[in-house]
Enzyme design. Structure first.
Site, PDB file in Angstrom:
ATOM      1  N   SER A 128       0.824  -1.199   0.000  1.00 48.62           N
ATOM      2  CA  SER A 128       0.000   0.000   0.000  1.00 48.62           C
ATOM      3  C   SER A 128       0.866   1.260   0.000  1.00 48.62           C
ATOM      4  CB  SER A 128      -0.964  -0.040   1.193  1.00 48.62           C
ATOM      5  OG  SER A 128      -1.966   0.940   1.081  1.00 48.62           O
ATOM      6  N   ASP A 170     -10.630  -3.880  -4.128  1.00 46.24           N
ATOM      7  CA  ASP A 170      -9.736  -2.846  -3.625  1.00 46.24           C
ATOM      8  C   ASP A 170      -9.793  -1.642  -4.563  1.00 46.24           C
ATOM      9  OD1 ASP A 170      -7.637  -1.265  -2.718  1.00 46.24           O
ATOM     10  OD2 ASP A 170      -6.114  -2.825  -2.864  1.00 46.24           O
ATOM     11  N   HIS A 185      -8.213  -5.059   0.262  1.00 49.23           N
ATOM     12  CA  HIS A 185      -6.980  -4.348   0.584  1.00 49.23           C
ATOM     13  C   HIS A 185      -6.532  -4.690   2.013  1.00 49.23           C
ATOM     14  CE1 HIS A 185      -4.267  -0.879  -0.185  1.00 49.23           C
ATOM     15  NE2 HIS A 185      -4.273  -0.761   1.129  1.00 49.23           N
TER      16      HIS A 185
END
Length: 319
Positions: free
Chosen positions: A167, A262, A292
């Protein structure tokens, strides 16, 4: 699922749907409404006294940077001599540039070290909004350079160092590679990017298709971005949003992992496609049925184990 459940949740497998429901019970408000302090209190992990993957050597480091020092944690695979020269993965945790700790990435780093035989060095860079862009990137750049200089003392081969992250950490890993290419420094041997946040335009289909995804919805993801760069940031800076780079040529080989449900998914996959189109060797895998954040949830999702196994195979092939 009930009528109030977003349609995209139907794509989750049973385990992911159960976990998503639990997250919903813990987070009574969206992360953006909680604010940084309360979100950290609810989301950030605490140290494990009984790790899933025990290792003989997990050590704490203090790393000098231009702004002071940051903490880091070194994971040495069992059977690896500290006097040798092992390959190493510098790992940058996720958390939207606002959340995330060394403890939150601890189980993942243990699993990668044990499964790959690589030493893993996890960095605790400064967080936003208290330390906005480019503070986190500067910490990562300085720590990576220090690691290369200090490699012999750490039992690491300076010519076999990769960088990775999930991320926000994937963003920082990609930006580190871009920065080192631009300054003419030696590049990491590879970049391992798990659903990296690489674009600041938020326009691809997944931003609307998965706007109400579990844990990280589209509005929360954009809120995290504003905490990192500031609400008035003009956009377009490739070291903040690597997809904005004029060229991705001559960057290190990449392994890109994405989650099906996501909002960031299409940006991350577009980055992988662009790397490939510009001559970079890329392996990319979308893990279905999960959302996610799954990559760090060791022991929770079958897809987590599969993704970690993929990373370990990838790293072993580089060694």
């Amino acid at each position: 699922m009930n009528d109030a459940t977003p349609a995209c949740w139907d794509l989750l497998d049973d385990q992911a749907a159960t976990v998503a429901g639990m997250i919903g019970q813990i987070l009574q408000k969206p992360l953006r409404e909680l604010g940084p302090e309360q979100a950290r209190a609810l989301v950030d992990s605490t140290p494990s006294t009984d790790p899933i993957t025990p290792l003989d050597h997990v050590g704490q480091l203090t790393v000098p940077t231009r702004s002071g020092t940051i903490a880091a944690r070194l994971y040495r695979a069992d059977g690896t001599s500290p006097d040798g020269a092992a390959p190493a993965l510098v790992y940058l945790h996720g958390g939207g540039f606002v959340l995330g700790t060394l403890d939150g990435a601890d189980e993942l780093c243990r699993a990668i070290a044990a499964g790959s035989g690589w030493t893993v060095v996890s960095l605790d860079y400064r967080l936003s909004p208290e330390n906005p862009y480019p503070a986190a990137l500067e910490d990562c750049l300085d720590a990576y350079a220090w690691l290369i200089r200090s490699a012999p003392d750490l039992g690491i081969d300076p010519d076999r160092v990769a960088v990775g992250g999930d991320s926000a950490g994937g963003n920082l890993a990609a930006a580190l590679c871009l920065h080192r290419r631009e300054e003419g420094s030696a590049l990491p041997v590879a970049q391992v990017l798990a659903y990296p946040a690489v674009d600041d335009r938020f326009t691809r289909a997944s931003w609307s298709d998965f706007a109400d995804a579990p844990l990280l919805g589209a509005a929360d993801a954009q809120w995290f971005w504003e905490q990192y760069v500031g609400a008035g940031h003009p956009g377009g800076d490739p070291l903040a949003a690597p997809m904005r780079a004029r060229s991705l040529r001559d960057l290190p080989p990449a392994l890109v992992v994405t989650a099906e449900v996501d909002p960031i998914r299409d940006d991350a996959e577009a980055y992988a496609q662009r790397l490939r189109a510009e001559g970079v060797e890329v392996s990319s895998t979308r893990y279905t049925g999960v959302f996610h954040g799954f990559f760090t949830e060791v022991g929770v999702f079958a897809q987590t184990k599969a993704a970690i196994d993929e990373v370990c195979v990838y790293l072993r092939a580089l060694a």
